[in-house]
Design an enzyme around this catalytic site. Structure first.
Site, PDB file in Angstrom:
ATOM      1  N   THR A  77       6.157  -1.178  -4.978  1.00  0.00           N
ATOM      2  CA  THR A  77       5.462  -2.432  -4.667  1.00  0.00           C
ATOM      3  C   THR A  77       4.726  -2.981  -5.877  1.00  0.00           C
ATOM      4  OG1 THR A  77       5.122  -1.616  -2.422  1.00  0.00           O
ATOM      5  CG2 THR A  77       3.802  -3.496  -3.102  1.00  0.00           C
ATOM      6  N   THR A  78       4.063  -2.101  -6.628  1.00  0.00           N
ATOM      7  CA  THR A  78       3.265  -2.508  -7.780  1.00  0.00           C
ATOM      8  C   THR A  78       4.121  -3.152  -8.866  1.00  0.00           C
ATOM      9  OG1 THR A  78       1.710  -0.735  -7.261  1.00  0.00           O
ATOM     10  CG2 THR A  78       1.557  -1.675  -9.460  1.00  0.00           C
ATOM     11  N   TYR A  80       8.017  -6.164   8.284  1.00  0.00           N
ATOM     12  CA  TYR A  80       8.268  -7.457   8.937  1.00  0.00           C
ATOM     13  C   TYR A  80       8.893  -7.319  10.329  1.00  0.00           C
ATOM     14  CZ  TYR A  80       9.397 -12.395   9.558  1.00  0.00           C
ATOM     15  OH  TYR A  80       9.470 -13.675  10.050  1.00  0.00           O
ATOM     16  N   TYR A 137       7.501   6.453   2.674  1.00  0.00           N
ATOM     17  CA  TYR A 137       6.345   5.670   2.231  1.00  0.00           C
ATOM     18  C   TYR A 137       5.787   4.908   3.422  1.00  0.00           C
ATOM     19  CZ  TYR A 137       3.729   2.212  -0.626  1.00  0.00           C
ATOM     20  OH  TYR A 137       2.762   1.411  -1.181  1.00  0.00           O
ATOM     21  N   ARG A 160       0.983  -3.335   4.543  1.00  0.00           N
ATOM     22  CA  ARG A 160       2.068  -4.193   4.070  1.00  0.00           C
ATOM     23  C   ARG A 160       3.214  -4.303   5.066  1.00  0.00           C
ATOM     24  NH1 ARG A 160       1.888  -5.843  -1.183  1.00  0.00           N
ATOM     25  NH2 ARG A 160       0.372  -4.809  -2.555  1.00  0.00           N
ATOM     26  N   LYS A 202       4.537   9.478   0.926  1.00  0.00           N
ATOM     27  CA  LYS A 202       3.428   8.775   0.306  1.00  0.00           C
ATOM     28  C   LYS A 202       2.666   8.122   1.443  1.00  0.00           C
ATOM     29  CE  LYS A 202       2.166   4.993  -2.794  1.00  0.00           C
ATOM     30  NZ  LYS A 202       2.642   3.872  -3.646  1.00  0.00           N
ATOM     31  N   ILE A 228       0.527   9.051  -5.598  1.00  0.00           N
ATOM     32  CA  ILE A 228       1.262   8.025  -6.336  1.00  0.00           C
ATOM     33  C   ILE A 228       0.278   6.873  -6.474  1.00  0.00           C
ATOM     34  CG2 ILE A 228       3.190   6.405  -6.338  1.00  0.00           C
ATOM     35  CD1 ILE A 228       4.813   8.535  -4.833  1.00  0.00           C
TER      36      ILE A 228
END
Length: 293
Positions: free
Chosen positions: A46-47, A109, A135, A140, A164, A206
């Site tokens: 994502t980052t 989503y 993850y 999000r 994660k 992470i």
């Protein structure tokens, strides 16, 4: 799995002022975090602003990181999405040479049920040629992968080796740690509660802040793993304000401002993200000067 104990960092994708990928800055950042003592690198998470990268840009990022790393640290590649069949197709066709695992986000989503999340990762696990790190990031994805679902996947698929966990819920993290199979890794995805998770039995992190201050943050995690609690918390509190600040106006806007202060890259982000405001930029710059200088 020993490769994923300690500090992994979720690499940014640095951009030039014209919004193109800054290859030289990415190389500088890779060397900076490796020199800072982190244990592994996560590519296209994502980052990295992966949602705004073209397919060609993603390949450029992968090639650049592999070249800069030059085999020094294990690499993890982000491969996830909310279209299960598309994720499966990528897992079956991508060249994973140079990578040790994939990081796959819970579908966003669509808001699947727990059974839907399980079935998605069942297909991911069956298709992946590499070990899979789940993850969970409800902030999000709009759905929380519950510990029972995680444990079910960990028990059913040997190549599902870790999660994660970024729900920001220490109680949920402790439930995972209580019920997980012996060798399954619970990795923090929340910088602020990394040390408590490690002390409760977690494998590490992470991290985003670990990218800006790799020396201090990775040492904090190592001290936590060694149960040197007082020394570890000294570093936690040294960095705590910066953790709040880098997420105050969104990720990776905050950490890119840190890199600008460090002289490693521009602070450019792509829409719909925008730069942090002047007040936050000044506070981050002052923090960097205090800790690094």
């Amino acid at each position: 799995m020993q490769a994923f104990i300690g500090t992994g960092v979720a690499l940014v994708t640095p951009f030039k002022k014209d919004f193109s990928v800054d290859v030289e800055a990415l190389k500088r950042i890779v060397n900076y975090v490796i020199d800072g003592g982190v244990e592994y690198l996560v590519v296209l998470g994502t980052t990295a602003e992966s949602a705004t990268l073209t397919a060609d840009e993603k390949e450029l990022v992968i090639r650049t990181v592999k070249e800069a790393n030059n085999g020094r640290l294990p690499l993890v590649l982000g491969v996830g999405g909310n279209n299960t069949m598309k994720v499966v197709e990528e897992l079956k066709t991508r060249d994973f040479s140079g990578f040790s695992a994939v990081l796959s986000v819970s579908p966003y989503y669509n808001k699947p049920t727990q059974e839907g999340i399980y079935q998605h990762f069942k297909m991911v696990a069956e298709a992946s040629p590499l070990p899979v790190i789940l993850y969970n990031v409800p902030g999000r994805t709009a759905s929380n992968m519950l510990p029972s679902t995680v444990i079910r996947l960990a028990n059913d698929f040997k190549n599902v080796i870790a999660i994660k966990e970024a729900a920001g819920d220490i109680v949920q993290a402790m439930k995972l740690l209580q019920d997980k199979p012996k060798d399954f890794l619970v990795i923090s995805g929340d910088d602020m509660i990394t040390l408590p998770m490690v002390l409760a039995g977690g494998a590490g992190v992470i991290s985003v802040i670990g990218e800006g201050f790799p020396k201090e943050f990775s040492e904090m995690v190592r001290l936590g793993l060694q149960r040197k609690v007082d020394e570890a918390y000294k570093l936690h509190y040294l960095l705590a304000d910066s953790i709040d600040m880098i997420f105050e106006q969104g990720n990776p806007g905050g950490i890119k401002e840190v890199f600008k202060s460090l002289g490693l890259s521009e602070n450019t982000v792509r829409l719909p993200l925008v730069n942090v405001n002047e007040d936050l930029a000044n506070r981050l710059d002052a923090f960097v000067k205090k800790v690094v200088n």
